[in-house]
Design a protein around this motif. Sequence first.
Motif, PDB file in Angstrom:
ATOM      1  N   ALA A 234       1.362   6.692   4.687  1.00  0.00           N
ATOM      2  CA  ALA A 234       0.908   8.034   5.075  1.00  0.00           C
ATOM      3  C   ALA A 234       1.849   8.569   6.141  1.00  0.00           C
ATOM      4  O   ALA A 234       2.602   7.808   6.754  1.00  0.00           O
ATOM      5  CB  ALA A 234      -0.521   7.959   5.610  1.00  0.00           C
TER       6      ALA A 234
ATOM      7  N   ILE B 105       1.799   4.287   9.191  1.00  0.00           N
ATOM      8  CA  ILE B 105       0.415   4.146   8.757  1.00  0.00           C
ATOM      9  C   ILE B 105       0.400   3.944   7.249  1.00  0.00           C
ATOM     10  O   ILE B 105       1.052   4.691   6.511  1.00  0.00           O
ATOM     11  CB  ILE B 105      -0.408   5.379   9.145  1.00  0.00           C
ATOM     12  CG1 ILE B 105      -0.398   5.542  10.665  1.00  0.00           C
ATOM     13  CG2 ILE B 105      -1.837   5.270   8.613  1.00  0.00           C
ATOM     14  CD1 ILE B 105      -1.026   6.811  11.155  1.00  0.00           C
ATOM     15  N   TYR B 106      -0.350   2.935   6.806  1.00  0.00           N
ATOM     16  CA  TYR B 106      -0.475   2.617   5.388  1.00  0.00           C
ATOM     17  C   TYR B 106      -1.945   2.527   5.009  1.00  0.00           C
ATOM     18  O   TYR B 106      -2.782   2.186   5.834  1.00  0.00           O
ATOM     19  CB  TYR B 106       0.169   1.257   5.072  1.00  0.00           C
ATOM     20  CG  TYR B 106       1.658   1.247   5.170  1.00  0.00           C
ATOM     21  CD1 TYR B 106       2.450   1.451   4.046  1.00  0.00           C
ATOM     22  CD2 TYR B 106       2.293   1.016   6.381  1.00  0.00           C
ATOM     23  CE1 TYR B 106       3.841   1.424   4.133  1.00  0.00           C
ATOM     24  CE2 TYR B 106       3.669   0.989   6.478  1.00  0.00           C
ATOM     25  CZ  TYR B 106       4.436   1.197   5.357  1.00  0.00           C
ATOM     26  OH  TYR B 106       5.794   1.172   5.441  1.00  0.00           O
ATOM     27  N   THR B 107      -2.232   2.814   3.745  1.00  0.00           N
ATOM     28  CA  THR B 107      -3.553   2.552   3.188  1.00  0.00           C
ATOM     29  C   THR B 107      -3.376   1.727   1.934  1.00  0.00           C
ATOM     30  O   THR B 107      -2.373   1.856   1.219  1.00  0.00           O
ATOM     31  CB  THR B 107      -4.325   3.843   2.842  1.00  0.00           C
ATOM     32  OG1 THR B 107      -3.593   4.572   1.867  1.00  0.00           O
ATOM     33  CG2 THR B 107      -4.556   4.701   4.066  1.00  0.00           C
ATOM     34  N   THR B 108      -4.332   0.876   1.688  1.00  0.00           N
ATOM     35  CA  THR B 108      -4.321   0.088   0.473  1.00  0.00           C
ATOM     36  C   THR B 108      -5.755  -0.098   0.024  1.00  0.00           C
ATOM     37  O   THR B 108      -6.689   0.121   0.783  1.00  0.00           O
ATOM     38  CB  THR B 108      -3.596  -1.266   0.673  1.00  0.00           C
ATOM     39  OG1 THR B 108      -3.368  -1.869  -0.594  1.00  0.00           O
ATOM     40  CG2 THR B 108      -4.375  -2.196   1.578  1.00  0.00           C
ATOM     41  N   ARG B 109      -5.921  -0.498  -1.203  1.00  0.00           N
ATOM     42  CA  ARG B 109      -7.257  -0.670  -1.767  1.00  0.00           C
ATOM     43  C   ARG B 109      -7.444  -2.106  -2.216  1.00  0.00           C
ATOM     44  O   ARG B 109      -6.568  -2.684  -2.846  1.00  0.00           O
ATOM     45  CB  ARG B 109      -7.441   0.272  -2.948  1.00  0.00           C
ATOM     46  CG  ARG B 109      -8.795   0.146  -3.579  1.00  0.00           C
ATOM     47  CD  ARG B 109      -8.951   1.130  -4.694  1.00  0.00           C
ATOM     48  NE  ARG B 109     -10.085   0.718  -5.509  1.00  0.00           N
ATOM     49  CZ  ARG B 109     -10.671   1.473  -6.384  1.00  0.00           C
ATOM     50  NH1 ARG B 109     -10.228   2.682  -6.583  1.00  0.00           N
ATOM     51  NH2 ARG B 109     -11.682   1.032  -7.084  1.00  0.00           N
TER      52      ARG B 109
ATOM     53  N   SER C 162     -13.228   0.902   4.778  1.00  0.00           N
ATOM     54  CA  SER C 162     -14.291   1.759   4.252  1.00  0.00           C
ATOM     55  C   SER C 162     -14.576   1.393   2.807  1.00  0.00           C
ATOM     56  O   SER C 162     -13.640   1.161   2.029  1.00  0.00           O
ATOM     57  CB  SER C 162     -13.870   3.230   4.287  1.00  0.00           C
ATOM     58  OG  SER C 162     -13.593   3.623   5.597  1.00  0.00           O
TER      59      SER C 162
ATOM     60  N   THR D  10     -11.208   0.539   0.931  1.00  0.00           N
ATOM     61  CA  THR D  10      -9.971   1.176   1.356  1.00  0.00           C
ATOM     62  C   THR D  10      -9.674   0.668   2.752  1.00  0.00           C
ATOM     63  O   THR D  10     -10.538   0.716   3.635  1.00  0.00           O
ATOM     64  CB  THR D  10     -10.104   2.708   1.380  1.00  0.00           C
ATOM     65  OG1 THR D  10     -10.370   3.160   0.051  1.00  0.00           O
ATOM     66  CG2 THR D  10      -8.823   3.364   1.874  1.00  0.00           C
ATOM     67  N   VAL D  11      -8.473   0.137   2.938  1.00  0.00           N
ATOM     68  CA  VAL D  11      -8.076  -0.444   4.218  1.00  0.00           C
ATOM     69  C   VAL D  11      -6.898   0.361   4.767  1.00  0.00           C
ATOM     70  O   VAL D  11      -5.915   0.581   4.069  1.00  0.00           O
ATOM     71  CB  VAL D  11      -7.672  -1.933   4.054  1.00  0.00           C
ATOM     72  CG1 VAL D  11      -7.257  -2.534   5.385  1.00  0.00           C
ATOM     73  CG2 VAL D  11      -8.814  -2.728   3.432  1.00  0.00           C
ATOM     74  N   THR D  12      -7.027   0.807   6.006  1.00  0.00           N
ATOM     75  CA  THR D  12      -5.967   1.550   6.673  1.00  0.00           C
ATOM     76  C   THR D  12      -5.421   0.693   7.800  1.00  0.00           C
ATOM     77  O   THR D  12      -6.186   0.132   8.589  1.00  0.00           O
ATOM     78  CB  THR D  12      -6.497   2.887   7.234  1.00  0.00           C
ATOM     79  OG1 THR D  12      -7.073   3.626   6.163  1.00  0.00           O
ATOM     80  CG2 THR D  12      -5.382   3.686   7.883  1.00  0.00           C
ATOM     81  N   TYR D  13      -4.102   0.580   7.848  1.00  0.00           N
ATOM     82  CA  TYR D  13      -3.488  -0.223   8.912  1.00  0.00           C
ATOM     83  C   TYR D  13      -2.262   0.468   9.472  1.00  0.00           C
ATOM     84  O   TYR D  13      -1.659   1.325   8.836  1.00  0.00           O
ATOM     85  CB  TYR D  13      -3.173  -1.641   8.439  1.00  0.00           C
ATOM     86  CG  TYR D  13      -2.114  -1.767   7.374  1.00  0.00           C
ATOM     87  CD1 TYR D  13      -0.790  -2.009   7.725  1.00  0.00           C
ATOM     88  CD2 TYR D  13      -2.425  -1.680   6.027  1.00  0.00           C
ATOM     89  CE1 TYR D  13       0.190  -2.149   6.753  1.00  0.00           C
ATOM     90  CE2 TYR D  13      -1.457  -1.822   5.055  1.00  0.00           C
ATOM     91  CZ  TYR D  13      -0.154  -2.052   5.422  1.00  0.00           C
ATOM     92  OH  TYR D  13       0.809  -2.191   4.466  1.00  0.00           O
TER      93      TYR D  13
ATOM     94  N   GLY E  15       0.799  -1.212   0.000  1.00  0.00           N
ATOM     95  CA  GLY E  15       0.000   0.000   0.000  1.00  0.00           C
ATOM     96  C   GLY E  15       0.831   1.261   0.000  1.00  0.00           C
ATOM     97  O   GLY E  15       2.038   1.247  -0.223  1.00  0.00           O
TER      98      GLY E  15
END
Length: 104
Positions: free
Chosen positions: A48, A57-61, A93, A72-75, A45
């Motif tokens: 951020a 902090i990372y986001t991936t789709r 989300s 959208t997944v935030t981890y 991902g």
Amino acid sequence: MTEGPQQIIAEITQEARARCQAIGGGALEAVEALRAELEKNPTLGRRARSAVAGMKIYTTRLEGTDLRPALTVTYVYDAPPPEPGLIRIALVSPVRFAGGGTES
């Protein structure tokens, strides 16, 4: 005696799990598959900015299917040396596109 590399542990928070169940359509199964993949590759991902040292902090789709929207997944990846690290999937989300879902 030399130990092998320590395994990274990934978990889905209760809030993220509840959100997956509310979304339905296999969202929880898709996020579980991502969780397993993150234990092998914790930096998937887009990264951020993080205000807390050591936490990333990372986001991936996750692409949508016929049964569920794209997600959208935030981890958070907390990897304080020399520990192997812990990943917490914190937010899931559905992806909403601008102008979508407006019926007259």
